[in-house]
Design a protein around this motif. Structure first.
Motif, PDB file in Angstrom:
ATOM      1  N   GLN A   1     -21.630  28.729  23.177  1.00 39.71           N
ATOM      2  CA  GLN A   1     -20.429  27.887  23.256  1.00 39.71           C
ATOM      3  C   GLN A   1     -19.165  28.751  23.158  1.00 39.71           C
ATOM      4  N   LEU A   2     -19.193  29.719  22.222  1.00 46.23           N
ATOM      5  CA  LEU A   2     -18.029  30.597  22.034  1.00 46.23           C
ATOM      6  C   LEU A   2     -17.782  31.477  23.267  1.00 46.23           C
ATOM      7  N   LEU A   3     -18.858  31.775  24.020  1.00 46.58           N
ATOM      8  CA  LEU A   3     -18.730  32.660  25.181  1.00 46.58           C
ATOM      9  C   LEU A   3     -18.325  31.927  26.455  1.00 46.58           C
TER      10      LEU A   3
ATOM     11  N   GLY B   1     -12.860  30.824  28.852  1.00 51.42           N
ATOM     12  CA  GLY B   1     -11.614  30.207  28.387  1.00 51.42           C
ATOM     13  C   GLY B   1     -11.675  29.639  26.988  1.00 51.42           C
ATOM     14  N   PHE B   2     -12.851  29.689  26.331  1.00 50.64           N
ATOM     15  CA  PHE B   2     -12.949  29.092  24.997  1.00 50.64           C
ATOM     16  C   PHE B   2     -12.248  29.958  23.956  1.00 50.64           C
ATOM     17  N   LEU B   3     -12.538  31.272  23.986  1.00 51.94           N
ATOM     18  CA  LEU B   3     -11.931  32.165  22.990  1.00 51.94           C
ATOM     19  C   LEU B   3     -10.495  32.486  23.406  1.00 51.94           C
ATOM     20  N   ARG B   4      -9.556  31.655  22.874  1.00 51.46           N
ATOM     21  CA  ARG B   4      -8.135  31.907  23.142  1.00 51.46           C
ATOM     22  C   ARG B   4      -7.496  32.435  21.867  1.00 51.46           C
ATOM     23  N   GLU B   5      -6.283  32.948  22.014  1.00 52.50           N
ATOM     24  CA  GLU B   5      -5.614  33.599  20.882  1.00 52.50           C
ATOM     25  C   GLU B   5      -5.456  32.661  19.689  1.00 52.50           C
TER      26      GLU B   5
ATOM     27  N   PHE C   1     -17.931  42.090  21.510  1.00 55.83           N
ATOM     28  CA  PHE C   1     -17.086  42.908  22.387  1.00 55.83           C
ATOM     29  C   PHE C   1     -15.819  42.156  22.767  1.00 55.83           C
ATOM     30  N   THR C   2     -15.983  40.884  23.174  1.00 50.25           N
ATOM     31  CA  THR C   2     -14.821  40.058  23.578  1.00 50.25           C
ATOM     32  C   THR C   2     -13.860  39.885  22.410  1.00 50.25           C
ATOM     33  N   LEU C   3     -14.428  39.565  21.244  1.00 56.49           N
ATOM     34  CA  LEU C   3     -13.609  39.343  20.051  1.00 56.49           C
ATOM     35  C   LEU C   3     -12.855  40.614  19.665  1.00 56.49           C
ATOM     36  N   LYS C   4     -13.553  41.737  19.710  1.00 56.63           N
ATOM     37  CA  LYS C   4     -12.924  43.019  19.362  1.00 56.63           C
ATOM     38  C   LYS C   4     -11.780  43.342  20.306  1.00 56.63           C
ATOM     39  N   GLU C   5     -12.038  43.192  21.607  1.00 55.73           N
ATOM     40  CA  GLU C   5     -11.024  43.528  22.609  1.00 55.73           C
ATOM     41  C   GLU C   5      -9.789  42.651  22.435  1.00 55.73           C
TER      42      GLU C   5
ATOM     43  N   LYS D   1     -22.289  48.302  21.819  1.00 55.49           N
ATOM     44  CA  LYS D   1     -22.661  47.950  20.437  1.00 55.49           C
ATOM     45  C   LYS D   1     -23.574  49.040  19.859  1.00 55.49           C
ATOM     46  N   LEU D   2     -24.483  49.541  20.704  1.00 50.65           N
ATOM     47  CA  LEU D   2     -25.381  50.613  20.275  1.00 50.65           C
ATOM     48  C   LEU D   2     -24.589  51.896  20.009  1.00 50.65           C
ATOM     49  N   ALA D   3     -23.510  52.088  20.785  1.00 52.64           N
ATOM     50  CA  ALA D   3     -22.669  53.288  20.607  1.00 52.64           C
ATOM     51  C   ALA D   3     -21.987  53.295  19.239  1.00 52.64           C
TER      52      ALA D   3
END
Length: 1096
Positions: free
Chosen positions: A292-294, A297-301, A371-375, A537-539
């Motif tokens: 759902q979070l992915l 357009g769901f993850l907005r500022e 990754f999305t959240l971090k960026e 993530k592995l990096a």
């Protein structure tokens, strides 16, 4: 108090440097574990037989004199020992330095603890360091890293192998005589523990504690460290100790009663079921949440800023579930021979409803979400101050505008003048303007108060009736709310995400998901974009070993970063290799359709045959397969350029490397399987197999030509580079058997880590296909069973007189292996000639010249023929007697000479084929030639790089004469010209002259092939000073003159056959060496040559 990690805190910096070095040592040990020379394992019988006497374990130290005496007693063992030293001293030194650094690490840690105890660091003791948060962490890490080092050594470099390497290093290095060497201490620390990492191997008694005790460590220090850690809880029975090295505590704690009892309380069936069921339920609930979070357009500022704790909790739950399930389902964590472990594993898998594909999907989604959240968070963090200042400015301006509205000057719908509100709003504007970004805590409190004040002013002054004023107040409150949310964007959130998202525990077990990753890519190539987040993530696992190295500003940072980054990039390549593999599978089908099914459309075509040639089904299949290839290409190119650790991964380069790797794998395998010959086959399989191989190579070439436009690569360039690399590498490996100092894989310029050329087990005495090809050619053109006719460039069978092969053989090799193959064969033949000549000289020096009876014969002949310008009296008797007395040596002598001659003929044929197919550098040669004809003309400039490489290029183009090559360096040999004269005289009776064929063998049972004989002897003479050749020609001329003189005196009218043979030798000598006839006419009168020509 000074910060423990501050640069001026000597105590903190000292332990930080030790911990930094510990991480670097572990990286070096892991790196070296992939380069253990296999010979030290002594697994093969051949290795045991060959090297058993020169590779010893620590039993060597009980009696070194005995072992060294064994070597000194056998010269061949000494020679092998020296060769072994030359080939392995470099890698042994590297291993020794790594082992030495482990010992130095624990010595330095003990010295640091002693310094703390003795008060070297002012105001610091072991107790005060352990009370400091950083100090406690570093001391615990220092001890833990030492344990990891020892366990890594035992797991990756077996005890017996370590001992053999250390003994070899001791024998071959200066450490043996060095007084300050600590080799004894290193040997004591790293002697074999008896541990084996093989499944089912029994654990040695008192392991690993007896191993850890080899260098004593302060018991007070260990007790205090454990005391500081005792409050920490353990929730898993399977743990990762360092970069994915997993340990199952059920097995590891078995010998320790208290620990085992404590662990057993948590390992009853009900508790395992509860834990496993909890994580099964987590999986069920977390997957839909993350998906759902992915959603686009769901993850907005605003969602992120309002829900930071909630999002972090979701991320934490996902990572905890993934970690528990990955560790407790890992095959490597359970010994298959341990019944209890098998039962626990089965229960974990059943109660957690474990499905690797579901777990992988959650890992994929979590990595993408993370990754999305971090960026987004990084973006917000970078824009934080600008946005905060903008919101402040907007809020302040709104308040100033309202102040102006209540002044009565600015027209706004029916707002009466109110000086109190005007002054109040002005004050609020000033208050907003005065907020300071640097003092975020005070600014946050003040902003909350301002929001409250704006709510109150609206209520108490009945401002609700005016919509415009309400709107202004609402906007300002909104800006102030944004300011609070923006000021709360803190780097701590990113740090939390980094800690929560750590995947270092999966550094090794992630490989068990490779097949799932590859299958998902094969079904849907766009999956690569999702995998990118997983690789990143592995990096993050790199942070674990690099943190302390970076803090200590150590020079090891780059090498350790490169090692782990390189390992990860290699894994990325391994996963994505499914794309080139799938492409080549489709390609094979396309080529099959094009060759066997689709007819070539003629230039002119009758319309009634149009339908026959359309072949719509086959053409549709080709189009579909081509489309699949394009989709695969598109899939990998969708992955953006990514920084994996410190290595930039370019998807286009990744695709090209993958295509190269698959090409190399398939071509190398085809060459290995296609060029295996049965030596008993009649006729030889050589030509049919070469033709078959040429068709296979043509198929590869055509497929590459077809694919290049669809995947945007330079097909021909890649084909040329990789095929030449395969052939050159195989030639190099084949030539290794002739070299004293071998070229190892890691030293080879042709071998590559990313695009490795596979090595196959040898099927006969040859190491590679090029060796098998060369030896098959030598077998079928063997002078013992064939006769070579120079004018026709053809070999015939001695008994059946049937053609065996001819120069077309080399054209076929050119078609199959190209110029590189011919050059490789030529180079291999050079090595074989060198070996043959060396063996011949050894025989000459050790067998012939050491035989007193033979030397006496040579002396007698030498006395009889002096002076060379004269005539030998009673020639027939002198020569025949000498040859008869030395008869036993001519068999091996002839065999060696003819082998060299045979290989020289093959080299000439290769040079002719290369010369015919490739003529280059003519302009450069013309410049050199013009300079020598007219020295006033300029010589080619020195900066012309071709000039320095011209010999190699000329040989590659076949513009050289194999007969003029010096193969070996030689010393002066007594009686050498006279021995060769007697040798040639001994062979002449076996030969006869034939007008059509020249010199041929009289009896098939006593074979002598003339061209190899002549060329072999010429090559042998070429290796020595030219005076030997001059002396030999003079002796041969004397032989001709003496026999002819005897014939004249005895009135024998015909020229003897031996003289005809000797004259033929001189004729061929002039022809092959391209020298003036005057060279031989100086020794043989022209009237003899005139008479000889009448016979011809």
């Amino acid at each position: 108090m000074v910060d423990f990690l501050a640069e001026n805190n000597l105590c903190g910096q000292a332990v930080l440097r030790i911990v930094s070095r510990g991480n670097a040592i572990i990286a070096e040990l892991l790196r070296l574990s992939d380069f253990i020379p296999t010979v030290f394992r002594l697994k093969d019988k051949s290795d045991q037989q060959k090297y058993g006497d020169i590779i010893c374990d620590f039993s060597y130290f009980k009696g070194p004199e005995y072992y060294e005496g064994k070597l000194e007693a056998k010269p061949e063992l000494q020679d092998l020992d020296e060769e072994f030293r030359e080939n392995n001293i470099e890698i042994l030194s590297r291993f020794y330095l790594a082992f030495e650094s482990v010992h130095k690490y624990i010595v330095d840690l003990n010295r640091y603890l002693d310094d703390l105890h003795e008060g070297v660091y002012i105001q610091q003791t072991l107790e005060t360091v352990l009370l400091n948060e950083d100090g406690k962490q570093l001391l615990c890490e220092a001890l833990y890293l030492y344990g990891v080092m020892l366990l890594v050594i035992d797991q990756k470099i077996e005890g017996e192998v370590r001992e053999r390497m250390l003994v070899s290093y001791y024998r071959y290095s200066a450490a043996r005589s060095s007084g300050d060497s600590n080799l004894d201490d290193i040997c004591k620390l790293l002697r074999s523990t008896g541990f084996s990492s093989q499944p089912g191997a029994k654990r040695p008694a008192n392991y690993p504690e007896s191993y850890f005790q080899r260098v004593p460590i302060s018991t007070t220090f260990i007790s205090m460290v454990i005391g500081r850690l005792r409050s920490d809880d353990i929730y898993n029975q399977v743990i990762s100790i360092y970069m994915g090295i997993t340990v199952n505590l059920i097995e590891a704690w078995e010998p320790y009663k208290a620990a085992k009892t404590a662990l057993n309380y948590t390992l009853d069936a009900a508790n395992i079921k509860e834990q496993a069921s909890r994580y099964a339920a987590s999986m069920e609930s977390l997957r839909p949440q993350v998906q759902q979070l992915l959603k686009e357009g769901f993850l907005r500022e605003e969602i992120i800023l309002d829900n930071i704790p909630k999002l972090l909790n979701c991320l934490r739950d996902c990572n905890v579930a993934i970690r528990w399930l990955m560790l407790h389902s890992a095959e490597s964590a359970y010994d298959p021979n341990n019944k209890r472990l098998r039962q626990i594993k089965d229960q974990v898998l059943n109660d957690s409803k474990y499905n690797p594909k579901t777990l992988f999907q959650l890992l994929l989604d979590t990595a993408q979400f993370e990754f999305t959240l971090k960026e987004m968070f990084k973006q917000m963090l970078s824009e934080k101050q600008i946005k905060w200042e903008n919101y402040k400015k907007e809020g302040s301006e709104r308040m100033m505008e309202l102040a102006e509205v209540f002044s009565g000057v600015k027209p706004l719908t029916r707002v009466e003048k109110n000086e109190n509100l005007q002054a109040w709003f002005r004050e609020i504007s000033k208050q907003i303007e005065s907020l300071n970004y640097e003092d975020s805590t005070a600014a946050g409190r003040k902003t909350v108060q301002l929001i409250q004040a704006l709510i109150e002013v609206q209520e108490f002054h009945q401002l609700e009736s005016n919509l415009q004023v309400c709107q202004f107040l609402a906007d300002t409150r909104k800006f102030l709310h944004h300011m609070i949310r923006t000021i709360n964007i803190k780097e701590e959130v990113l740090i939390t995400m980094q800690i929560v998202g750590d995947l270092s525990y999966a550094w090794q077990i992630i490989d068990s998901f490779t097949s799932i990753m590859q299958e998902s890519i094969r079904v849907n190539p766009s999956m690569v974009t999702k995998l990118r987040a997983t690789f990143l993530k592995l990096a993050s696992a790199l942070d674990l070993p690099l943190l302390r190295i970076n803090q200590a500003n150590s020079a090891d940072l780059l090498s350790v970063s490169q090692f782990y980054s390189g390992e990860l990039v290699a894994y990325v390549r391994k996963v994505l290799q499914i794309i080139p593999e799938s492409m080549f599978t489709s390609l094979a089908k396309i080529i099959k359709l094009q060759i066997h099914d689709i007819m070539e459309v003629p230039t002119r075509l009758d319309k009634d045959k149009l339908k026959d040639y359309s072949q719509l089904a086959a053409r549709y299949e080709v189009a579909k397969l081509t489309h699949d290839i394009s989709i695969f290409t598109e899939g990998i190119l969708m992955m953006k350029t990514t920084l994996v650790g410190i290595i930039k991964v370019d998807p286009k380069q990744l695709l090209e490397d993958g295509i190269r790797k698959e090409l190399v794998k398939r071509v190398a395998y085809a060459l290995h399987k296609g060029l295996i010959f049965n030596p008993k086959a009649k006729p030889s399989e050589l030509m049919p197999k070469l033709k078959e191989m040429a068709a296979t190579m043509d198929g590869f070439y055509r497929s590459f030509e077809y694919i290049q436009d669809y995947v945007s690569i330079y097909g021909l360039k890649i084909w040329q580079e990789e095929v030449s690399r395969i052939i050159n590498y195989n030639v190099e490996q084949e030539c290794n058997s002739f070299l004293r100092t071998k070229i190892q894989d890691w030293q080879s310029v042709h071998q590559s880590t990313h695009i490795p050329i596979p090595k196959f087990p040898s099927v006969d005495e040859s190491a590679t296909f090029i060796g098998r090809l060369c030896r098959e050619i030598l077998r079928i053109t063997d002078p013992k069973v064939t006769c070579y006719i120079d004018q026709m460039n053809t070999w015939y069978d001695l008994k059946s007189h049937q053609e065996v092969t001819n120069k077309r053989l080399f054209s076929e090799i050119q078609n199959t292996l190209g110029t590189f193959g011919l050059n490789g064969l030529d180079r291999l033949l050079c090595f074989m000639i060198v070996r043959e000549l060396q063996n011949f000289l050894t025989m000459l020096q050790k067998s012939i010249l050491k035989d007193k009876a033979l030397v006496e014969v040579f002396k007698t002949v030498l006395a009889a023929v002096n002076p060379v310008q004269g005539i030998v009296a009673n020639a027939s008797k002198v020569y025949t007697s000498a040859v008869a007395k030395s008869q036993k040596i001519w068999g091996p002598y002839l065999e060696a000479i003819m082998k060299v001659g045979q290989m020289q003929i093959l080299r000439q044929q290769i040079a002719n084929e290369l010369n015919f197919s490739l003529l280059c550098f003519l302009s450069l040669l013309a410049d050199i030639e013009a300079h020598y004809q007219d020295p006033s003309l300029p010589y080619p400039k020195e900066e012309n790089t071709l000039l320095y490489e011209i010999t190699a290029y000329l040989e590659a183009a076949g513009i050289h004469n194999p007969l003029s090559k010096i193969y070996i360096t030689t010393k002066r040999l007594p009686y050498f010209p006279i021995i060769n004269l007697m040798f040639i005289i001994a062979q002449l009776p076996k030969l006869q002259y034939n007008k059509n064929q020249g010199m041929t063998c009289k009896k098939a049972t006593d074979p002598v092939d003339w061209p190899p004989l002549v060329l072999g002897l010429l090559t042998l003479l070429k290796q020595f000073h030219s005076r030997y050749t001059q002396h030999f020609l003079a002796l041969l001329g004397q032989f001709i003159r003496s026999v002819m003189e005897q014939c004249t005196s005895q009135k024998i009218p015909e020229m003897p056959s031996d003289v005809v043979g000797a004259l033929m030798f001189l004729e061929d000598y002039v022809k092959y060496t391209k020298l003036s006839r005057k060279v031989v006419e100086a020794h043989v009168p022209s009237f003899i040559f005139d008479e000889f020509r009448t016979i011809l």
